[in-house]
Design a protein around this motif. Structure first.
Motif, PDB file in Angstrom:
ATOM      1  N   GLU A  66      -2.442  -2.247 -14.143  1.00 25.01           N
ATOM      2  CA  GLU A  66      -1.964  -3.593 -14.471  1.00 25.01           C
ATOM      3  C   GLU A  66      -0.898  -3.486 -15.560  1.00 25.01           C
ATOM      4  N   ARG A  70       0.845  -1.194   0.000  1.00 23.67           N
ATOM      5  CA  ARG A  70       0.000   0.000   0.000  1.00 23.67           C
ATOM      6  C   ARG A  70       0.879   1.242   0.000  1.00 23.67           C
ATOM      7  N   TYR A  71       0.398   2.280  -0.651  1.00 22.07           N
ATOM      8  CA  TYR A  71       1.139   3.547  -0.680  1.00 22.07           C
ATOM      9  C   TYR A  71       0.776   4.375   0.548  1.00 22.07           C
ATOM     10  N   TRP A 127       5.014  -6.768  -6.005  1.00 18.17           N
ATOM     11  CA  TRP A 127       5.087  -5.430  -6.582  1.00 18.17           C
ATOM     12  C   TRP A 127       3.712  -5.038  -7.125  1.00 18.17           C
ATOM     13  N   VAL A 128       3.525  -3.734  -7.215  1.00 19.27           N
ATOM     14  CA  VAL A 128       2.292  -3.193  -7.779  1.00 19.27           C
ATOM     15  C   VAL A 128       2.630  -1.839  -8.408  1.00 19.27           C
ATOM     16  N   CYS A 129       1.873  -1.483  -9.430  1.00 19.08           N
ATOM     17  CA  CYS A 129       2.054  -0.187 -10.092  1.00 19.08           C
ATOM     18  C   CYS A 129       0.805   0.660  -9.854  1.00 19.08           C
ATOM     19  N   TYR A 130       1.028   1.933  -9.521  1.00 20.41           N
ATOM     20  CA  TYR A 130      -0.068   2.871  -9.259  1.00 20.41           C
ATOM     21  C   TYR A 130       0.027   4.064 -10.199  1.00 20.41           C
ATOM     22  N   ILE A 156       5.846   2.318  -9.271  1.00 22.02           N
ATOM     23  CA  ILE A 156       5.911   0.945  -8.783  1.00 22.02           C
ATOM     24  C   ILE A 156       6.414   0.925  -7.345  1.00 22.02           C
ATOM     25  N   TYR A 195       3.342   6.287 -13.905  1.00 26.27           N
ATOM     26  CA  TYR A 195       3.561   4.888 -13.539  1.00 26.27           C
ATOM     27  C   TYR A 195       4.507   4.834 -12.342  1.00 26.27           C
ATOM     28  N   LYS A 201      -4.599   4.687  -8.085  1.00 30.65           N
ATOM     29  CA  LYS A 201      -5.313   3.576  -8.719  1.00 30.65           C
ATOM     30  C   LYS A 201      -4.289   2.580  -9.264  1.00 30.65           C
ATOM     31  N   ILE A 202      -4.565   1.294  -9.068  1.00 26.33           N
ATOM     32  CA  ILE A 202      -3.659   0.252  -9.555  1.00 26.33           C
ATOM     33  C   ILE A 202      -3.684   0.194 -11.078  1.00 26.33           C
TER      34      ILE A 202
END
Length: 134
Positions: free
Chosen positions: A123, A84-85, A112-115, A101, A99, A120-121
């Motif tokens: 993909e 979470r950010y 990992w996740v990109c926001y 990450i 973008y 907002k996520i």
């Protein structure tokens, strides 16, 4: 997406592996860098001179960021397993690109996740560049 930026649909497997390895090697401190994209794929990590980090944050000096139109965002690690950010992350997302990450301990291919700048996520497909060029 942010105006004036090309649409990114993926990240190269090699670049993702580099991010995960650097995050492991700097652990328990955070790692931070900028992301460069080529042909719609995040392909490079740029290290900003003067970046400092500790176990709770990493700071990039804005006046040391390169003037590079291929930069599309940022990457940083969380030394705890939390993708979470924070509010500080969200503030940073807005000035680095569309973008952003976050990679989290233990820094595996699933951590990992990109926001986008609003949190907002996004993909992103992991792209094997060798298969792409074949």
């Amino acid at each position: 997406m942010a105006s004036g930026k090309k649409r990114v649909t993926g990240i190269s497997a090699e670049t993702l592996n580099l991010i995960l390895e650097v995050s492991r090697s700097t652990h328990p401190n955070e790692f931070a860098g900028l992301l460069r994209a080529t042909k719609g794929v995040i392909s490079d990590v740029i290290l900003v001179p003067g970046t400092t980090s500790n176990d709770t944050s990493a700071r990039m000096l804005l006046d040391m960021m390169p003037l590079d139109l291929s930069i599309v965002g940022s990457v940083h690690s969380h030394p705890v397993h939390d993708l979470r950010y924070s509010s500080a992350d969200l503030n940073m997302f807005g000035c680095k690109g569309p973008y952003n990450i976050i990679v989290a301990y233990p820094y595996t291919e699933k951590d990992w996740v990109c926001y986008d700048p609003s949190g907002k996520i996004i993909e992103l497909q992991v792209v094997d560049e060798e298969q792409e060029s074949a």
